[in-house]
Enzyme design. Structure first.
Site, PDB file in Angstrom:
ATOM      1  N   SER A 212       0.834  -1.207   0.000  1.00  0.00           N
ATOM      2  CA  SER A 212       0.000   0.000   0.000  1.00  0.00           C
ATOM      3  C   SER A 212       0.866   1.255   0.000  1.00  0.00           C
ATOM      4  O   SER A 212       2.040   1.241   0.384  1.00  0.00           O
ATOM      5  CB  SER A 212      -0.913   0.006   1.234  1.00  0.00           C
ATOM      6  OG  SER A 212      -1.661  -1.180   1.286  1.00  0.00           O
TER       7      SER A 212
HETATM    8  N1  SAM Z   1      -0.255  -4.862   4.360  1.00  0.00           N
HETATM    9  C1  SAM Z   1       0.354  -5.153   3.093  1.00  0.00           C
HETATM   10  C2  SAM Z   1       1.734  -4.621   2.948  1.00  0.00           C
HETATM   11  O1  SAM Z   1       2.238  -3.946   3.855  1.00  0.00           O
HETATM   12  O2  SAM Z   1       2.346  -4.897   1.909  1.00  0.00           O
HETATM   13  C3  SAM Z   1      -0.497  -4.719   1.927  1.00  0.00           C
HETATM   14  C4  SAM Z   1      -1.557  -5.650   1.662  1.00  0.00           C
HETATM   15  S1  SAM Z   1      -2.328  -5.715   0.099  1.00  0.00           S
HETATM   16  C5  SAM Z   1      -2.961  -4.097  -0.155  1.00  0.00           C
HETATM   17  C6  SAM Z   1      -3.749  -6.699   0.633  1.00  0.00           C
HETATM   18  C7  SAM Z   1      -3.402  -8.117   0.978  1.00  0.00           C
HETATM   19  O3  SAM Z   1      -4.563  -8.739   1.542  1.00  0.00           O
HETATM   20  C8  SAM Z   1      -3.025  -8.980  -0.219  1.00  0.00           C
HETATM   21  O4  SAM Z   1      -1.766  -9.558  -0.004  1.00  0.00           O
HETATM   22  C9  SAM Z   1      -4.126 -10.033  -0.292  1.00  0.00           C
HETATM   23  O5  SAM Z   1      -3.678 -11.275  -0.764  1.00  0.00           O
HETATM   24  C10 SAM Z   1      -4.559 -10.085   1.158  1.00  0.00           C
HETATM   25  N2  SAM Z   1      -5.895 -10.653   1.406  1.00  0.00           N
HETATM   26  C11 SAM Z   1      -7.046 -10.472   0.714  1.00  0.00           C
HETATM   27  N3  SAM Z   1      -8.046 -11.163   1.296  1.00  0.00           N
HETATM   28  C12 SAM Z   1      -7.516 -11.793   2.377  1.00  0.00           C
HETATM   29  C13 SAM Z   1      -8.038 -12.639   3.399  1.00  0.00           C
HETATM   30  N4  SAM Z   1      -9.317 -13.019   3.446  1.00  0.00           N
HETATM   31  N5  SAM Z   1      -7.207 -13.084   4.354  1.00  0.00           N
HETATM   32  C14 SAM Z   1      -5.888 -12.736   4.353  1.00  0.00           C
HETATM   33  N6  SAM Z   1      -5.332 -11.929   3.419  1.00  0.00           N
HETATM   34  C15 SAM Z   1      -6.138 -11.451   2.453  1.00  0.00           C
END
Ligand code: SAM
Length: 234
Positions: A76
């Site tokens: 992000s």
């Molecule tokens: N916090 C992260 C970073 O610092 O890089 C950014 C995260 S990215 C915007 C969103 C993440 O949420 C993705 O890696 C995606 O695979 C994960 N995601 C989506 N749905 C999810 C779920 N139900 N449980 C766990 N992770 C999930």
């Protein structure tokens, strides 16, 4: 936060000075954009964001923009990571749950600000890359990364084995607040979560006060979808 030991950054070799300058410029931008908590700003100064960004995008690591990390996911935008982290109101002793490990960058930031961080990622490949990076930094003297526990699974269910949590942050957008996360909040605990459809969402903060949940809308935001039982269907 304990200061990172010098060898923490030594793997960057001659590039270390450049990354340090870019990191300080990013922190100045965050301050100018309204991030005020000095502990949050110090954490952003201490964590080498460029190491969490895959090589093709690394030159942009300190720009205020989201970047691709593979599997259609993103690390992000720094401002959004900072605003969400600040909204958790951490003072150092908390147990924090992060849903969506992605690159591992926000878990690293959180580990500088809380006593324990549990982070859940649904894509095993992303989670394992992130946890390997976090372990590498712990081995080289990084501040607090040993406090992170990584879990592969559906984060919309929370992580009941480590509940309750003083703070929960969801880093993907949900159509509604996932009920299990509210249940896993400790009394006084804060849940920060982007809620809304595909496109623009609202960043919300929900605070447990006994049996009551007090809710606030913080700002507009744009996130990749939260996929799972209490999120979007695949
Ligand atoms: N916090 C992260 C970073 O610092 O890089 C950014 C995260 S990215 C915007 C969103 C993440 O949420 C993705 O890696 C995606 O695979 C994960 N995601 C989506 N749905 C999810 C779920 N139900 N449980 C766990 N992770 C999930």
């Amino acid at each position: 936060m304990a200061a990172p030991r010098p060898e923490f950054f030594s793997a960057d070799g001659p590039e270390a000075a450049r990354w340090g300058e870019e990191r300080r410029a990013m922190v100045a931008t965050l301050r100018a954009m309204g991030i005020r908590d000095p502990r949050v700003l110090a954490a952003f100064e201490g964590v080498p964001r460029h190491r969490f960004v895959p090589a093709p995008e690394r030159d942009l690591a300190y720009a205020d923009t989201p970047l691709p990390i593979g599997l259609g996911q993103t690390i992000s935008q720094p401002y959004m990571v900072a605003a969400m982290t600040e909204a958790l109101q951490l003072t150092g002793g908390e147990k924090v749950l992060e849903i969506g490990t992605g690159s591992g960058y926000q878990a690293a930031i959180l580990s500088c600000l809380a006593a324990k961080v549990v982070t859940v990622e649904r894509h095993r490949a992303l989670g394992e890359r992130a946890w390997a990076l976090l372990a590498e930094f712990t081995a080289s003297g990084g501040p607090g990364f040993a406090r992170v526990t990584g879990v592969v699974g559906d984060g919309t269910l929370g992580c009941p084995e480590h509940a309750p949590y003083d703070a929960i942050v969801v880093t993907a957008a949900s159509p509604a607040v996932p009920e299990p996360l509210l249940r896993q909040l400790a009394d006084g605990g804060r849940l920060v979560v982007p809620v809304g459809g595909h496109g623009v969402q609202t960043l919300e903060r929900h605070r447990r006060q006994g049996d009551q949940i007090v809710s606030e809308r913080l700002m507009d935001c744009v996130f990749v979808p939260l996929i799972g039982q209490f999120g979007w269907k695949e």
